[in-house]
Scaffold this motif. Structure first.
Motif, short mmCIF file in Angstrom:
data_model
loop_
_atom_site.label_atom_id
_atom_site.label_comp_id
_atom_site.label_asym_id
_atom_site.label_seq_id
_atom_site.Cartn_x
_atom_site.Cartn_y
_atom_site.Cartn_z
N GLU A 1 0.83 -1.21 0.00
CA GLU A 1 0.00 0.00 0.00
C GLU A 1 0.86 1.26 0.00
O GLU A 1 0.49 2.27 -0.60
CB GLU A 1 -0.95 -0.01 1.20
N VAL A 2 2.01 1.19 0.65
CA VAL A 2 2.93 2.33 0.67
C VAL A 2 3.50 2.57 -0.73
O VAL A 2 3.57 3.70 -1.21
CB VAL A 2 4.08 2.09 1.69
N VAL A 3 3.87 1.49 -1.40
CA VAL A 3 4.40 1.61 -2.77
C VAL A 3 3.31 2.19 -3.68
O VAL A 3 3.59 3.08 -4.49
CB VAL A 3 4.90 0.25 -3.29
N ALA A 4 2.08 1.71 -3.54
CA ALA A 4 0.97 2.22 -4.36
C ALA A 4 0.74 3.70 -4.09
O ALA A 4 0.52 4.49 -5.02
CB ALA A 4 -0.30 1.41 -4.08
N HIS A 5 0.80 4.11 -2.82
CA HIS A 5 0.60 5.51 -2.45
C HIS A 5 1.67 6.40 -3.11
O HIS A 5 1.34 7.45 -3.68
CB HIS A 5 0.65 5.66 -0.92
N ARG A 6 2.91 5.96 -3.07
CA ARG A 6 3.99 6.74 -3.67
C ARG A 6 3.83 6.83 -5.20
O ARG A 6 4.07 7.87 -5.80
CB ARG A 6 5.34 6.14 -3.31
N LEU A 7 3.44 5.72 -5.80
CA LEU A 7 3.21 5.72 -7.24
C LEU A 7 2.08 6.66 -7.61
O LEU A 7 2.17 7.41 -8.59
CB LEU A 7 2.84 4.31 -7.71
N ARG A 8 1.02 6.61 -6.84
CA ARG A 8 -0.14 7.46 -7.10
C ARG A 8 0.27 8.94 -7.06
O ARG A 8 -0.14 9.73 -7.92
CB ARG A 8 -1.23 7.18 -6.07
N LYS A 9 1.11 9.31 -6.11
CA LYS A 9 1.59 10.69 -6.01
C LYS A 9 2.40 11.07 -7.25
O LYS A 9 2.28 12.18 -7.77
CB LYS A 9 2.43 10.88 -4.75
N LYS A 10 3.23 10.16 -7.74
CA LYS A 10 4.06 10.45 -8.92
C LYS A 10 3.22 10.55 -10.19
O LYS A 10 3.64 11.18 -11.16
CB LYS A 10 5.16 9.40 -9.07
N LEU A 11 2.06 9.92 -10.20
CA LEU A 11 1.19 9.97 -11.37
C LEU A 11 0.19 11.11 -11.31
O LEU A 11 -0.54 11.35 -12.28
CB LEU A 11 0.45 8.63 -11.53
N THR A 12 0.14 11.85 -10.19
CA THR A 12 -0.77 12.97 -10.05
C THR A 12 -0.48 14.01 -11.13
O THR A 12 0.67 14.36 -11.38
CB THR A 12 -0.63 13.62 -8.66
N GLY A 13 -1.53 14.47 -11.77
CA GLY A 13 -1.38 15.48 -12.81
C GLY A 13 -1.10 14.90 -14.19
O GLY A 13 -0.99 15.62 -15.17
N THR A 14 -0.98 13.59 -14.27
CA THR A 14 -0.79 12.94 -15.57
C THR A 14 -2.14 12.45 -16.05
O THR A 14 -3.15 12.64 -15.37
CB THR A 14 0.19 11.75 -15.46
N LYS A 15 -2.17 11.81 -17.16
CA LYS A 15 -3.43 11.27 -17.69
C LYS A 15 -3.56 9.79 -17.36
O LYS A 15 -4.30 9.06 -18.02
CB LYS A 15 -3.49 11.50 -19.20
N THR A 16 -2.85 9.34 -16.33
CA THR A 16 -2.87 7.95 -15.91
C THR A 16 -3.24 7.89 -14.43
O THR A 16 -2.72 8.65 -13.64
CB THR A 16 -1.50 7.29 -16.15
N VAL A 17 -4.13 6.98 -14.08
CA VAL A 17 -4.63 6.88 -12.71
C VAL A 17 -4.37 5.49 -12.16
O VAL A 17 -4.62 4.49 -12.83
CB VAL A 17 -6.16 7.16 -12.69
N LEU A 18 -3.89 5.44 -10.92
CA LEU A 18 -3.75 4.18 -10.20
C LEU A 18 -4.91 4.11 -9.22
O LEU A 18 -5.00 4.92 -8.30
CB LEU A 18 -2.41 4.12 -9.45
N MET A 19 -5.80 3.15 -9.44
CA MET A 19 -6.99 3.01 -8.61
C MET A 19 -6.84 1.86 -7.63
O MET A 19 -6.27 0.83 -7.97
CB MET A 19 -8.22 2.73 -9.48
N THR A 20 -7.37 2.06 -6.43
CA THR A 20 -7.47 0.98 -5.45
C THR A 20 -8.85 0.36 -5.60
O THR A 20 -9.85 1.06 -5.60
CB THR A 20 -7.31 1.53 -4.01
N LEU A 21 -8.88 -0.94 -5.72
CA LEU A 21 -10.14 -1.66 -5.79
C LEU A 21 -10.26 -2.46 -4.49
O LEU A 21 -9.61 -3.49 -4.33
CB LEU A 21 -10.17 -2.60 -7.01
#
Length: 169
Positions: free
Chosen positions: A129-149
């Motif tokens: 979850e920590v890795v996903a959170h960091r990735l999500r922050k790096k993708l902020t403002g891009t046209k790609t979204v990391l979603m939690t299901l």
């Protein structure tokens, strides 16, 4: 087969036939076949030939994978947003490689954990979850979204423009 190859179709073709003369084999291969197997044949040999064709086909895979404006260069293993390199830790990169391989499809936390923390023993499951959170922050403002299901895992998808109604929900 000749018409298909003339149209530049790259589908692998394994010819299975009762014709076994050398002339028939040469004709089949010259017509555009990738392999030729005459009857009777051993099932193990058929399976081996199919695996060989599949290995060759992987060589024709696209050089890049995209999701939104995120791009993975398969040759170098580097990720880019548009043409700018995306700086990732090895764990973030491992997680993103699994997710971008099937954009729009859920990947379980268990699978991601096994890939991201493959050689590490004393890591808590929640570390994914920590890795996903960091990735999500790096993708902020891009046209790609990391979603939690919830209960399933994670999903990488292209961000779509939402209507005013969707924004207010």
């Amino acid at each position: 087969l000749q018409r298909s190859r003339t149209a530049h179709t790259s589908t692998p073709v394994l010819t299975l036939t009762a014709r076994s003369s050398i002339g028939d084999r040469i004709a089949g291969l010259n017509a555009g076949g990738d392999d030729y197997l005459s009857k009777p044949f051993d099932l193990d040999e058929l399976e081996a030939r199919i695996r060989a064709l599949a290995r060759r086909i992987r060589g024709y895979e696209e050089k890049t994978i995209r999701c939104g404006n995120l791009r993975l260069d398969r040759e170098s293993g580097a990720f880019y947003i548009e043409d700018e390199p995306l700086e990732l830790t090895p764990r973030e990169q491992a997680m993103l490689k699994v997710l971008i391989a099937k954009p729009g499809h859920a990947v379980s936390k268990e699978r991601l954990f096994r890939v991201v923390f493959a050689d590490e023993e004393q890591v808590h499951f929640e570390a994914i979850e920590v890795v996903a959170h960091r990735l999500r922050k790096k993708l902020t403002g891009t046209k790609t979204v990391l979603m939690t299901l919830r209960g399933l895992g994670y999903l990488l998808r292209e961000e779509t423009a939402r209507t005013d109604t969707e924004k207010n929900i």
